[in-house]
Design an enzyme around this catalytic site. Structure first.
Site, short mmCIF file in Angstrom:
data_model
loop_
_atom_site.label_atom_id
_atom_site.label_comp_id
_atom_site.label_asym_id
_atom_site.label_seq_id
_atom_site.Cartn_x
_atom_site.Cartn_y
_atom_site.Cartn_z
N ARG A 304 3.23 1.08 -3.63
CA ARG A 304 2.00 0.35 -3.95
C ARG A 304 1.31 -0.25 -2.72
O ARG A 304 0.09 -0.27 -2.63
CB ARG A 304 2.29 -0.79 -4.93
CG ARG A 304 2.83 -0.36 -6.28
CD ARG A 304 3.01 -1.54 -7.20
NE ARG A 304 1.74 -2.03 -7.68
CZ ARG A 304 1.16 -3.14 -7.29
NH1 ARG A 304 1.75 -3.94 -6.42
NH2 ARG A 304 -0.02 -3.50 -7.75
N CYS A 337 8.96 7.68 8.85
CA CYS A 337 8.28 8.00 10.10
C CYS A 337 6.79 8.11 9.83
O CYS A 337 6.20 9.19 9.87
CB CYS A 337 8.84 9.29 10.68
SG CYS A 337 10.60 9.16 10.98
#
Ligand code: PLP
Length: 428
Positions: A304, A337
């Site tokens: 979210r 990443c």
């Protein structure tokens, strides 16, 4: 906001870490029951039914808990309805409101599942598949109030439901296939403001006037829960009272007693969930820079923040006995990443950075993100960076712990990968 962490004591947090490991979702059965009771006691004038919008958190145990308390269900796809059936929810308690016409709808309807047509094309297909039956339609009454465009589900910029100006066309399709429209649905994500709800009810009742067979008005969900101090939790009693008055006035005027349905997702589960993670690293970027806390969770588990810039409250559970009173400003980042994997965004701006002041944190401390019961586990990204889907634990009403979902293994992750010839009739 501190009370949203009340159900997770420091002792309990470390017990979960020892037994199940981190990262992990932890739910509070007492809180889930409390929210369900509030929803079940929503004021109403005549008949009433509450559905749980199961996309908010689709764990089978939670579905069964709500089912036992008397809630019905809103499924957002054919697959979700199938999932509810697998959790042993009766078909007739499930209604589908979906962006995509379910491929398995015939099978589901046979099991008693209800359908709410969300576009004229869906209604047309439903008419062809099930002529002469009763059906619900979702109308976009023309207002919405989600906090940004990504959560707005009514009004001009929303593709959900049949735009109100197309109601005459709905009647044409219904007539063509002998469909009886017995329910109207308007989920527009109305938030916590009673005035907005009043407008929604008025506009929805306006649409009901155009359908003499409609017996039920479903006002959808969207009852906001505060996730940070700037937000406000909806008072269901206040909203419900004005809905009740409007239904009564409608009866006085038209002689029609409408049943009310509501279908909250967020309200039922948001405050009863915590994402518990461990601080794995601490990275300063110099005097002009920031101090980053790196967690063993990230945007793959709680999406979210990256998606909407939503800010979840944070609590530190220190590993040691004593804690320095010293405070520091930190930026909390996830393990993916991706530079956008960040839990302290500028509010509403997923790409902004807004450092948060916390008691000085050490590597090895536990850090919890609160109000993480809705659209967190269920909205997680699947296996980005090959991080496994994480476990879900329940703290039961009698103070015990239950594992509701195991941690995925790498074997689970690759189980569906294959190297299989696909035979077609006439290859090139
Ligand atoms: C998502 C959804 C809900 C629940 O919305 P919340 O904001 O979580 O209360 C209810 N009805 C429909 C049709 C939905 O798509």
């Amino acid at each position: 906001m501190d009370n949203v962490f009340d159900f997770l004591t420091k002792k309990r947090a470390f017990q979960v870490k020892e037994t199940v490991g981190t990262p992990v979702y932890i739910y509070d059965e007492k809180g889930l029951r409390r929210a369900a009771e509030e929803v079940l006691h929503f004021p109403h004038a005549f008949g009433y039914r509450a559905r749980y919008a199961m996309k908010a958190n689709s764990n089978a145990y939670i579905l069964r808990l709500f089912n036992n308390l008397g809630l019905h269900f809103d499924a957002s796809s054919g697959y979700e309805a199938e999932r509810a059936l697998l959790a042993r929810i009766e078909g007739k308690k499930i209604q589908i409101t979906a962006q995509e016409y379910p491929a398995n709808l015939k099978d589901l309807i046979q099991q008693g599942v209800l359908f709410n047509a969300s576009s004229c094309r869906q209604l047309e297909r439903y008419g062809k598949d099930f002529p002469g039956s009763a059906v619900s339609v979702r109308i976009n009454p023309g207002i919405g109030s989600g906090h940004n465009n990504r959560t707005n589900v009514g009004g001009l910029s929303s593709s959900f439901g049949i735009w109100h100006e197309w109601i005459p066309n709905v009647r044409v399709i219904a007539e063509k296939y002998g469909l009886k429209i017995t329910k109207l649905h308007t989920h527009i994500g109305s938030g916590s403001d009673p005035k907005t709800w009043q407008r929604v009810v008025d506009m929805s009742l306006q649409a009901v006037r155009e359908f003499p067979d409609v017996k039920t008005l479903n006002l959808g969900g969207g009852y906001k829960v505060a996730r940070n101090p700037a937000e406000k939790t909806t008072d269901l009693q206040v909203i419900g009272q004005s809905v009740k008055e409007a239904f009564k006035a409608f009866y006085t005027e038209t002689g029609r007693k409408l049943d009310l349905e509501i279908e909250p997702g967020t309200y039922l589960v948001a405050a009863s969930g915590i994402l518990l993670a461990q601080v794995m690293d601490k990275i300063p970027t110099g005097k002009e820079g920031y101090t980053f806390l790196k967690l063993d969770t990230g945007m793959n588990d709680l999406t979210r923040t990256t998606l909407y810039g939503s800010v979840h409250p944070v609590k530190v559970y220190p590993a040691g006995e004593k804690k320095l009173e010293k405070k520091e400003k930190v930026v909390i980042v996830g393990h993916c990443c991706e530079s956008g994997d960040i839990f302290t965004p500028a509010p509403g701006d997923p790409e902004g950075i807004q450092p948060l002041e916390l008691p000085e944190v050490q590597v090895g401390d536990l850090l919890a993100l609160g109000v993480a019961g809705a659209y967190c586990a269920s909205m997680s990204l699947t296996n980005y960076n090959s991080f496994p889907q994480i476990p879900e634990v329940l703290i039961t009403s009698d103070g015990n712990m239950k594992l509701l979902r195991k941690r995925q293994t790498v074997q689970n992750m690759v189980a569906l990968e294959c190297d299989k010839e696909l035979r077609v009739e006439s290859g090139e």
